[in-house]
Design a protein around this motif. Structure first.
Motif, PDB file in Angstrom:
ATOM      1  N   UNK A  59       0.810  -1.224   0.000  1.00  0.00           N
ATOM      2  CA  UNK A  59       0.000   0.000   0.000  1.00  0.00           C
ATOM      3  C   UNK A  59       0.842   1.273   0.000  1.00  0.00           C
ATOM      4  N   UNK A  60       2.031   1.242   0.617  1.00  0.00           N
ATOM      5  CA  UNK A  60       2.859   2.448   0.650  1.00  0.00           C
ATOM      6  C   UNK A  60       3.404   2.797  -0.728  1.00  0.00           C
ATOM      7  N   UNK A  61       3.397   1.819  -1.638  1.00  0.00           N
ATOM      8  CA  UNK A  61       3.898   2.059  -2.988  1.00  0.00           C
ATOM      9  C   UNK A  61       2.774   2.326  -3.987  1.00  0.00           C
ATOM     10  N   UNK A  62       1.516   2.291  -3.524  1.00  0.00           N
ATOM     11  CA  UNK A  62       0.417   2.608  -4.422  1.00  0.00           C
ATOM     12  C   UNK A  62       0.586   4.040  -4.937  1.00  0.00           C
ATOM     13  N   UNK A  63       0.199   4.257  -6.159  1.00  0.00           N
ATOM     14  CA  UNK A  63       0.472   5.543  -6.805  1.00  0.00           C
ATOM     15  C   UNK A  63      -0.106   6.727  -6.045  1.00  0.00           C
ATOM     16  N   UNK A  64      -1.224   6.518  -5.329  1.00  0.00           N
ATOM     17  CA  UNK A  64      -1.838   7.641  -4.590  1.00  0.00           C
ATOM     18  C   UNK A  64      -1.155   7.904  -3.253  1.00  0.00           C
ATOM     19  N   UNK A  65      -0.259   6.995  -2.836  1.00  0.00           N
ATOM     20  CA  UNK A  65       0.470   7.176  -1.572  1.00  0.00           C
ATOM     21  C   UNK A  65       1.947   7.471  -1.786  1.00  0.00           C
ATOM     22  N   UNK A  71      10.955   5.441  -5.655  1.00  0.00           N
ATOM     23  CA  UNK A  71      11.242   4.570  -6.800  1.00  0.00           C
ATOM     24  C   UNK A  71       9.999   4.382  -7.655  1.00  0.00           C
ATOM     25  N   UNK A  72      10.195   4.408  -8.969  1.00  0.00           N
ATOM     26  CA  UNK A  72       9.091   4.228  -9.904  1.00  0.00           C
ATOM     27  C   UNK A  72       9.487   3.205 -10.963  1.00  0.00           C
ATOM     28  N   UNK A 157       0.161  -4.705  -9.055  1.00  0.00           N
ATOM     29  CA  UNK A 157       1.168  -4.006  -9.855  1.00  0.00           C
ATOM     30  C   UNK A 157       0.566  -2.729 -10.426  1.00  0.00           C
ATOM     31  N   UNK A 158      -0.671  -2.817 -10.883  1.00  0.00           N
ATOM     32  CA  UNK A 158      -1.341  -1.646 -11.451  1.00  0.00           C
ATOM     33  C   UNK A 158      -1.582  -0.565 -10.395  1.00  0.00           C
ATOM     34  N   UNK A 159      -1.921  -0.972  -9.190  1.00  0.00           N
ATOM     35  CA  UNK A 159      -2.123   0.007  -8.120  1.00  0.00           C
ATOM     36  C   UNK A 159      -0.832   0.756  -7.810  1.00  0.00           C
TER      37      UNK A 159
END
Length: 378
Positions: A59-65, A71-72, A157-159
């Motif tokens: 969850x910490x790597x979800x795009x909204x967070x 890292x991207x 992965x998409x999130x």
């Protein structure tokens, strides 16, 4: 016992010992701890149908967070196995604008090592040492098994990376499956079980040990070892049965698995490559891939132009059944040549894989591609 028999027995004992150790909870814990301390990816590869009890969840790597400075992941190569992905990996490593894992080609994070955490994953790219660089690198990796990831993993992965670019190389289904089965047969000679793959179960240490042992063989001994792993040592029924196995069957069903990726990523984010184009127009393929990843057109063209013809034209990991000409005095035989010598088996493989070829071609048509795989019509 002859020296050759002792050597072959040693190969198999090495593989059996590591395989048995990995089944012991205590030994597995020790091995896992050692790998974590080394901060290096495990060499074990999962079966195509392997499912994990806990799907990846970051969850910490979800795009909204995620912070802009975090890292991207820019792109993933998801397959197919035995379809030129090693060639692609080797050349992409030469591009200054693209960053791939430092230790090895196949990281297997999303299907096998996600429990090690995202910090472990980004360390494979040397991300921290590059963080201060002014160059905006495109981070990505190629693991051919990713195409068969379960839908829950693709959704995660998409999130995390909704703008991710996907690359899939499609090879003729019969040629791909035949090449994979030859590789598997070769590995069985080294003591691996059917369905496992070279340097997957044995790990770095044993793999290097086996390589050292092979280097000590005489030319005659090497020929004998190759004969034992040659497709001619097995009847047609062996290959028919292996193709029906879940490992090979799943990896042959391109359309079924790609549809799961299309559920989460738009068509513009997924690039499907015809393997035959790698053979006929390798520079065009490479340019297409580099630009799809996100490198600017001018930079991409400069990179392609900087590569010499030997680099671009080099075939890597092509399945053959004879050892190098230096040790035998003979030329290697390609997997395709070997199959043409068994016309009845070839027809049986074509019949089995024909539905998969048709389904994939339907997908190509829907997605607007102008090339098709052979459907093996009479």
């Amino acid at each position: 016992m002859s020296d050759f028999a002792s050597l072959l027995s040693s190969f198999k004992q090495d593989a059996s010992a590591v395989s048995a150790a990995s089944k012991s909870p205590l030994a597995a814990s020790v091995i896992s701890q050692e790998r974590r301390q080394q901060n290096k990816p495990s060499r074990k590869r999962p079966f195509a149908t392997t499912t994990t009890s806990t799907a990846p969840h970051f969850p910490s790597m979800h795009s909204n967070n995620r912070k802009k400075s975090d890292f991207k992941l820019t792109w993933l190569g998801i397959g197919a196995q035995k379809a030129g992905t090693t060639w692609l990996h080797k050349l992409l490593r030469k591009c200054d604008d693209i960053s791939l894992p430092h230790e090895q080609k196949e990281v297997h994070f999303w299907d096998w090592h996600h429990r090690k955490g995202f910090e472990w994953y980004i360390r494979q790219f040397g991300y921290h040492s590059q963080k201060a660089s002014a160059v905006a690198l495109h981070y990505g990796e190629i693991t051919p098994c990713y195409v068969v990831l379960p839908e829950t993993t693709i959704a995660e992965i998409h999130k995390c990376f909704p703008n991710l670019k996907i690359i899939f190389v499609a090879r003729d289904l019969v040629d791909r499956a035949w090449s994979a089965m030859i590789m598997e047969l070769r590995d069985q000679t080294m003591g691996l079980s059917a369905g496992d793959f070279a340097d997957g179960v044995t790990g770095n240490t044993s793999n290097n040990s086996n390589a050292n042992k092979r280097a000590k063989l005489s030319a005659a001994q090497q020929r004998r070892l190759e004969q034992q792993s040659s497709p001619s040592s097995q009847p047609d029924s062996y290959f028919r049965d292996r193709l029906r196995d879940a490992t090979h069957d799943s990896r042959s069903n391109y359309a079924k698995h790609l549809i799961n990726w299309y559920k989460y990523f738009p068509s513009s984010s997924i690039l499907l490559i015809d393997y035959r184009e790698i053979e006929s127009n390798p520079r065009d393929v490479l340019l297409k891939v580099v630009m799809h990843i996100g490198v600017e057109e001018e930079k991409a063209k400069q990179f392609i132009a900087s590569l010499n013809d030997d680099e671009v034209g080099q075939r890597i990991n092509a399945a053959t059944t004879s050892v190098s000409s230096a040790s035998t005095g003979s030329s290697p035989t390609s997997s395709h040549q070997l199959l043409t010598k068994r016309p009845m088996l070839k027809k049986q493989l074509e019949k089995y894989l024909q539905p998969y070829a048709r389904e994939f071609n339907d997908l190509l048509k829907i997605k607007g591609y102008d090339w098709r795989l052979d459907e093996y019509d009479p």
